[in-house]
Design a protein around this motif. Structure first.
Motif, PDB file in Angstrom:
ATOM      1  N   LEU A  13       0.808  -1.216   0.000  1.00 13.86           N
ATOM      2  CA  LEU A  13       0.000   0.000   0.000  1.00 13.86           C
ATOM      3  C   LEU A  13       0.841   1.266   0.000  1.00 13.86           C
ATOM      4  O   LEU A  13       0.293   2.371  -0.038  1.00 13.86           O
ATOM      5  CB  LEU A  13      -0.924   0.016   1.223  1.00 13.86           C
ATOM      6  CG  LEU A  13      -2.023  -1.050   1.255  1.00 13.86           C
ATOM      7  CD1 LEU A  13      -2.793  -0.974   2.564  1.00 13.86           C
ATOM      8  CD2 LEU A  13      -2.971  -0.876   0.081  1.00 13.86           C
ATOM      9  N   LEU A  14       2.157   1.119   0.045  1.00 16.25           N
ATOM     10  CA  LEU A  14       3.028   2.293   0.082  1.00 16.25           C
ATOM     11  C   LEU A  14       2.881   3.135  -1.179  1.00 16.25           C
ATOM     12  O   LEU A  14       2.747   4.359  -1.114  1.00 16.25           O
ATOM     13  CB  LEU A  14       4.482   1.846   0.261  1.00 16.25           C
ATOM     14  CG  LEU A  14       5.544   2.945   0.289  1.00 16.25           C
ATOM     15  CD1 LEU A  14       5.329   3.860   1.481  1.00 16.25           C
ATOM     16  CD2 LEU A  14       6.944   2.336   0.333  1.00 16.25           C
ATOM     17  N   MET A  15       2.884   2.487  -2.333  1.00 15.95           N
ATOM     18  CA  MET A  15       2.794   3.207  -3.600  1.00 15.95           C
ATOM     19  C   MET A  15       1.442   3.885  -3.794  1.00 15.95           C
ATOM     20  O   MET A  15       1.386   5.087  -4.103  1.00 15.95           O
ATOM     21  CB  MET A  15       3.094   2.257  -4.766  1.00 15.95           C
ATOM     22  CG  MET A  15       3.033   2.910  -6.137  1.00 15.95           C
ATOM     23  SD  MET A  15       4.257   4.220  -6.320  1.00 15.95           S
ATOM     24  CE  MET A  15       3.891   4.787  -7.974  1.00 15.95           C
ATOM     25  N   PRO A  16       0.293   3.185  -3.628  1.00 14.14           N
ATOM     26  CA  PRO A  16      -0.989   3.873  -3.855  1.00 14.14           C
ATOM     27  C   PRO A  16      -1.246   5.012  -2.882  1.00 14.14           C
ATOM     28  O   PRO A  16      -1.808   6.035  -3.278  1.00 14.14           O
ATOM     29  CB  PRO A  16      -2.031   2.755  -3.700  1.00 14.14           C
ATOM     30  CG  PRO A  16      -1.338   1.651  -2.998  1.00 14.14           C
ATOM     31  CD  PRO A  16       0.096   1.743  -3.386  1.00 14.14           C
ATOM     32  N   ILE A  17      -0.825   4.869  -1.615  1.00 14.22           N
ATOM     33  CA  ILE A  17      -1.028   5.961  -0.661  1.00 14.22           C
ATOM     34  C   ILE A  17      -0.196   7.173  -1.038  1.00 14.22           C
ATOM     35  O   ILE A  17      -0.688   8.314  -1.036  1.00 14.22           O
ATOM     36  CB  ILE A  17      -0.693   5.485   0.767  1.00 14.22           C
ATOM     37  CG1 ILE A  17      -1.694   4.434   1.231  1.00 14.22           C
ATOM     38  CG2 ILE A  17      -0.686   6.659   1.737  1.00 14.22           C
ATOM     39  CD1 ILE A  17      -1.385   3.832   2.586  1.00 14.22           C
ATOM     40  N   THR A  18       1.073   6.956  -1.366  1.00 20.51           N
ATOM     41  CA  THR A  18       1.954   8.068  -1.755  1.00 20.51           C
ATOM     42  C   THR A  18       1.440   8.759  -3.007  1.00 20.51           C
ATOM     43  O   THR A  18       1.389   9.993  -3.085  1.00 20.51           O
ATOM     44  CB  THR A  18       3.378   7.545  -1.983  1.00 20.51           C
ATOM     45  OG1 THR A  18       3.839   6.853  -0.818  1.00 20.51           O
ATOM     46  CG2 THR A  18       4.330   8.695  -2.287  1.00 20.51           C
ATOM     47  N   LEU A  19       1.046   7.964  -4.002  1.00 22.88           N
ATOM     48  CA  LEU A  19       0.558   8.541  -5.254  1.00 22.88           C
ATOM     49  C   LEU A  19      -0.737   9.314  -5.025  1.00 22.88           C
ATOM     50  O   LEU A  19      -0.935  10.389  -5.617  1.00 22.88           O
ATOM     51  CB  LEU A  19       0.329   7.426  -6.274  1.00 22.88           C
ATOM     52  CG  LEU A  19      -0.153   7.842  -7.665  1.00 22.88           C
ATOM     53  CD1 LEU A  19       0.870   8.750  -8.332  1.00 22.88           C
ATOM     54  CD2 LEU A  19      -0.423   6.620  -8.527  1.00 22.88           C
ATOM     55  N   LEU A 271      -8.194   3.285  -3.474  1.00 22.14           N
ATOM     56  CA  LEU A 271      -7.136   4.270  -3.726  1.00 22.14           C
ATOM     57  C   LEU A 271      -6.701   4.242  -5.183  1.00 22.14           C
ATOM     58  O   LEU A 271      -6.433   5.288  -5.785  1.00 22.14           O
ATOM     59  CB  LEU A 271      -5.933   3.997  -2.821  1.00 22.14           C
ATOM     60  CG  LEU A 271      -6.023   4.486  -1.377  1.00 22.14           C
ATOM     61  CD1 LEU A 271      -4.745   4.129  -0.628  1.00 22.14           C
ATOM     62  CD2 LEU A 271      -6.255   5.982  -1.327  1.00 22.14           C
ATOM     63  N   GLY A 272      -6.629   3.049  -5.774  1.00 26.11           N
ATOM     64  CA  GLY A 272      -6.257   2.957  -7.180  1.00 26.11           C
ATOM     65  C   GLY A 272      -7.251   3.667  -8.079  1.00 26.11           C
ATOM     66  O   GLY A 272      -6.867   4.387  -9.010  1.00 26.11           O
ATOM     67  N   ALA A 273      -8.557   3.484  -7.807  1.00 25.12           N
ATOM     68  CA  ALA A 273      -9.573   4.180  -8.593  1.00 25.12           C
ATOM     69  C   ALA A 273      -9.515   5.686  -8.377  1.00 25.12           C
ATOM     70  O   ALA A 273      -9.642   6.472  -9.327  1.00 25.12           O
ATOM     71  CB  ALA A 273     -10.966   3.637  -8.230  1.00 25.12           C
ATOM     72  N   LEU A 274      -9.317   6.123  -7.133  1.00 24.57           N
ATOM     73  CA  LEU A 274      -9.195   7.548  -6.861  1.00 24.57           C
ATOM     74  C   LEU A 274      -7.969   8.146  -7.540  1.00 24.57           C
ATOM     75  O   LEU A 274      -8.007   9.290  -8.015  1.00 24.57           O
ATOM     76  CB  LEU A 274      -9.122   7.779  -5.346  1.00 24.57           C
ATOM     77  CG  LEU A 274     -10.420   7.593  -4.566  1.00 24.57           C
ATOM     78  CD1 LEU A 274     -10.148   7.624  -3.067  1.00 24.57           C
ATOM     79  CD2 LEU A 274     -11.439   8.655  -4.948  1.00 24.57           C
ATOM     80  N   ASN A 275      -6.888   7.386  -7.604  1.00 24.99           N
ATOM     81  CA  ASN A 275      -5.692   7.885  -8.280  1.00 24.99           C
ATOM     82  C   ASN A 275      -5.940   8.131  -9.762  1.00 24.99           C
ATOM     83  O   ASN A 275      -5.484   9.135 -10.324  1.00 24.99           O
ATOM     84  CB  ASN A 275      -4.536   6.895  -8.096  1.00 24.99           C
ATOM     85  CG  ASN A 275      -3.974   6.909  -6.689  1.00 24.99           C
ATOM     86  OD1 ASN A 275      -4.108   7.902  -5.977  1.00 24.99           O
ATOM     87  ND2 ASN A 275      -3.357   5.819  -6.280  1.00 24.99           N
ATOM     88  N   LEU A 276      -6.674   7.235 -10.394  1.00 26.44           N
ATOM     89  CA  LEU A 276      -6.986   7.426 -11.814  1.00 26.44           C
ATOM     90  C   LEU A 276      -7.863   8.653 -12.015  1.00 26.44           C
ATOM     91  O   LEU A 276      -7.682   9.411 -12.983  1.00 26.44           O
ATOM     92  CB  LEU A 276      -7.677   6.182 -12.374  1.00 26.44           C
ATOM     93  CG  LEU A 276      -6.806   4.930 -12.501  1.00 26.44           C
ATOM     94  CD1 LEU A 276      -7.587   3.810 -13.165  1.00 26.44           C
ATOM     95  CD2 LEU A 276      -5.547   5.217 -13.308  1.00 26.44           C
TER      96      LEU A 276
END
Length: 449
Positions: A13-19, A271-276
């Motif tokens: 989860l480090l990458m999706p939270i940071t992004l 988080l992945g959907a929110l990032n997009l």
């Protein structure tokens, strides 16, 4: 197992939270209106179908065998166009029949999908690709071009001008249902089967029933995604749903799920959907002219490749970060980004003009005592203090609760305390949304007065 302990790290989860926080900071600085009631409401209505589509992919992907359902987008489109046509025929008018129909059609399709994979022994990727092509053509036959109207009770769902809406309720209930599902033995069997199907079979796991159940869950989430998608466009569209396949798979990967099965979580998928969504939002604040859509697709691809490369560093991260807490990391970054949001949305012009310097004799006593004297507050300063107080209070409570939960999780297992953590985080999110909504209503009332 190491992952069974609440205090152990989860570096995926480090990458999706940071992004997420990086994109949110840029989005707020570029367009502060995102943090208004209408901005958050619009974000909820747009991103909810994608989040639910990602949940639908996640359930079947965790089951293993490389089950990446490429037909999830056309399936959402199929439910959309058939619902619009049935509504036009007067068969679907009220909410309960609509929900039962959408979730039932999604579950029926996924049941056929699972039976073909289990008993006909066709590779899941072949079945999903065949379903993608078949449903794409069927959708165009049912509704050759976008048109029709959504049921009457959905008319106000897609406005996106308020934070609290039926779409948000659907998203929260779906997320809660998934979190409750993770506390069952069935979910444990599902993860075990996805990680090693042979070991699961020798351990007595009924892999046939578990695989069918995973597909049924995927179908129900696809049905909910189609309802939110219909509310978003307020009509039927036979082609738009196909785009959800690519972006849902991308969101699933960005959320830290393993396409090989056995790993995936509702927090990472959301988080992945929110990032997009934030990628699209940030890029829309720039003017790329006629190549805007190509730049957006390029950004999707680049960030997806970077995320996949970052997963190669997970063993190295685990070597140095043995007790990584996604919750504390999320809270720490949220406090930092909260300061950025306050800076971007604060109206510095309301502070008034700077006083004019008047030369005169210097008084040491006045210079020492004046800062300690209590002056009368202006209306603008009082309004600013009232608006900032709930945000400061929420930040302090968020930090205290996060530290408390971190200590509690360190002494408990994820299975026993995981739902409690989810409830607390959801309550804090709702409290923050309520504060923003009340602040917007107060501001509107003052303007009217």
């Amino acid at each position: 197992m190491a992952e069974a302990q609440g205090g152990r790290s989860n570096p995926f989860l480090l990458m999706p939270i940071t992004l997420f926080f990086a994109l949110l900071s840029v989005a707020v600085l570029r367009a502060p209106s995102l943090m208004s009631a209408s901005g958050i409401g619009a974000a909820i209505i747009v991103v909810t179908p994608l989040i639910l589509a990602t949940y639908a992919l996640m359930a079947s992907t965790i089951a293993g065998r490389g089950t990446i359902d490429l037909s999830v987008g056309p399936l959402i489109g199929f439910i959309n166009v058939t619902m619009i046509q049935l509504h036009a025929a007067g068969l679907l008018e009220s909410p309960i029949p609509v929900f039962l129909y959408c979730m039932g059609v999604g579950a029926a399709y996924q049941l056929i999908f699972s039976l073909i994979v289990i008993y006909v022994r066709v590779q899941p990727i072949i079945v999903s690709l065949s379903g993608y092509l078949a449903l794409t053509g069927i959708n165009l036959v049912i509704l050759p071009r976008p048109g029709g109207t959504a049921p009457a009770f959905m008319e106000e769902w897609g406005f996106g001008i308020e934070i609290f809406s039926p779409i948000l309720v659907i998203l929260l209930l779906a997320t809660t249902a998934w979190l409750l599902f993770t506390a069952t033995a069935f979910y444990t069997h599902l993860r075990l089967m996805g990680s090693d199907e042979r070991a699961a079979y020798t351990s007595g796991v009924p892999i046939t029933i578990v695989r069918i159940g995973a597909h049924l869950i995927s179908g129900c989430f696809a049905g909910l995604a189609s309802i939110c998608f219909t509310a978003l466009i307020s009509s039927g569209d036979p082609s738009q749903g196909t785009t959800y396949t690519l972006i849902a798979v991308t969101a699933l990967v960005l959320g830290g799920a393993s396409l090989g099965g056995g790993r995936g979580g509702v927090f990472g998928s959301a988080l992945g959907a929110l990032n997009l969504y934030l990628i699209t939002y940030v890029l829309s604040s720039f003017n790329f002219g006629s190549v805007q859509s190509f730049v957006t697709n390029l950004a999707y691809g680049v960030i997806l490749v970077i995320s996949l490369l970052m997963t190669l560093l997970i063993p190295v991260i685990q070597r140095y970060i043995r007790n990584f807490s996604p919750l504390l990391y999320f809270v720490a970054l949220s406090v930092v980004v909260l300061g950025i949001i306050l800076h971007a949305t604060f109206d510095y012009g309301s502070l008034g003009a700077v006083g004019v310097y008047v030369p005169g004799p210097f008084s040491l006593q006045a210079a020492l005592t004046a800062p300690l004297e209590t002056a009368s507050l202006t209306t603008e300063t009082e309004a600013l203090r009232l608006a900032a107080a709930p945000l400061v209070f929420s930040s302090i409570i968020l930090i205290i609760v996060a530290v408390f939960l971190r200590l509690a999780i360190g002494q408990s297992s994820r299975r026993t305390i995981g739902p409690a953590v989810a409830v607390v985080v959801a309550a804090l999110a709702l409290a923050g949304a309520y504060v923003i909504a009340e602040g917007a209503n107060t501001t509107q009332t003052e303007v009217i007065k």
